[in-house]
Design a protein around this motif. Structure first.
Motif, short mmCIF file in Angstrom:
data_model
loop_
_atom_site.label_atom_id
_atom_site.label_comp_id
_atom_site.label_asym_id
_atom_site.label_seq_id
_atom_site.Cartn_x
_atom_site.Cartn_y
_atom_site.Cartn_z
N GLY A 15 0.80 -1.22 0.00
CA GLY A 15 0.00 0.00 0.00
C GLY A 15 0.83 1.27 0.00
O GLY A 15 0.28 2.36 -0.22
N GLY A 16 2.11 1.13 0.23
CA GLY A 16 2.99 2.30 0.28
C GLY A 16 3.45 2.75 -1.09
O GLY A 16 3.02 2.21 -2.12
N SER A 17 4.35 3.74 -1.08
CA SER A 17 4.84 4.35 -2.32
C SER A 17 6.35 4.47 -2.30
O SER A 17 6.97 4.57 -1.23
CB SER A 17 4.23 5.75 -2.50
N LEU A 18 6.91 4.47 -3.49
CA LEU A 18 8.33 4.74 -3.69
C LEU A 18 8.49 5.53 -4.98
O LEU A 18 7.72 5.34 -5.92
CB LEU A 18 9.15 3.46 -3.79
N LEU A 19 9.54 6.36 -5.01
CA LEU A 19 9.89 7.09 -6.22
C LEU A 19 11.28 6.65 -6.64
O LEU A 19 12.26 6.87 -5.91
CB LEU A 19 9.86 8.60 -5.99
N LEU A 20 11.37 6.00 -7.79
CA LEU A 20 12.66 5.61 -8.34
C LEU A 20 13.15 6.70 -9.29
O LEU A 20 12.35 7.29 -10.03
CB LEU A 20 12.56 4.29 -9.10
N SER A 21 14.45 6.93 -9.26
CA SER A 21 15.08 7.89 -10.17
C SER A 21 16.16 7.19 -10.97
O SER A 21 16.81 6.25 -10.47
CB SER A 21 15.69 9.05 -9.38
N CYS A 22 16.38 7.66 -12.17
CA CYS A 22 17.43 7.14 -13.04
C CYS A 22 18.15 8.32 -13.66
O CYS A 22 17.57 9.03 -14.49
CB CYS A 22 16.84 6.23 -14.11
N VAL A 23 19.39 8.54 -13.24
CA VAL A 23 20.18 9.63 -13.79
C VAL A 23 21.06 9.10 -14.91
O VAL A 23 21.73 8.07 -14.76
CB VAL A 23 21.06 10.27 -12.70
N VAL A 93 14.10 -6.46 -8.54
CA VAL A 93 15.13 -5.47 -8.86
C VAL A 93 14.61 -4.67 -10.05
O VAL A 93 14.19 -5.25 -11.06
CB VAL A 93 16.47 -6.15 -9.20
N TYR A 94 14.65 -3.36 -9.91
CA TYR A 94 14.14 -2.47 -10.95
C TYR A 94 15.33 -1.86 -11.70
O TYR A 94 16.26 -1.34 -11.09
CB TYR A 94 13.27 -1.38 -10.34
N TYR A 95 15.23 -1.91 -13.04
CA TYR A 95 16.29 -1.41 -13.90
C TYR A 95 15.75 -0.31 -14.81
O TYR A 95 14.63 -0.43 -15.33
CB TYR A 95 16.82 -2.53 -14.80
N CYS A 96 16.54 0.72 -15.01
CA CYS A 96 16.19 1.66 -16.08
C CYS A 96 17.04 1.34 -17.31
O CYS A 96 18.14 0.77 -17.19
CB CYS A 96 16.36 3.11 -15.65
#
Length: 127
Positions: A15-23, A93-96
């Motif tokens: 139910g929570g949130s996360l913000l992923l960033s990819c530089v 595992v999240y990849y950009c």
């Protein structure tokens, strides 16, 4: 050549949130389409979301539609994945990924279309 670095992963309750960033560094970010993929243990890497070079077009996997939002800020060379209403099955595992393109409006949604990848960031959703 393009170098990518993800951040923002972590442990969150369902139910929570996360913000992923990819530089991104290297080749001009605004000339690249971007994608987010994920890989859970024992499973193949799968598309989560993709965004066109011009930001006008996006693609979402059915499993995340209405919960995740992909965006980009070309001035900051950064792509984002806002993840809301997280579920245990989002654990991976999240990849950009990035690819140079002349098509301003096409999001690319398959692994083989992306030559550049980040090292990944772990997202764990507890029940």
């Amino acid at each position: 050549q393009v170098q990518l670095a993800e951040s923002g992963g972590g442990l969150v309750q369902a139910g929570g949130s996360l913000l992923l960033s990819c530089v991104a560094s290297g080749r001009t970010f605004s000339m690249c389409a971007m994608g987010w993929f994920r890989q859970a243990p024992g499973k193949e890497r799968e598309i989560v979301a993709a965004i066109s070079r011009s930001e006008t077009s996006t693609y979402y996997a059915d499993s995340v539609k209405g919960r995740f939002t992909i965006s980009r800020d070309n001035a900051k060379n950064t792509a984002y994945l806002q993840m809301n209403s997280l579920k245990p099955e989002d654990t991976a595992v999240y990849y950009c990924a990035s690819r140079w393109t002349t098509d301003y409006n096409k999001p690319y949604n398959t692994r083989t279309e992306y030559p550049y990848w980040g090292p990944g960031t772990q997202v764990t959703v507890s029940s």
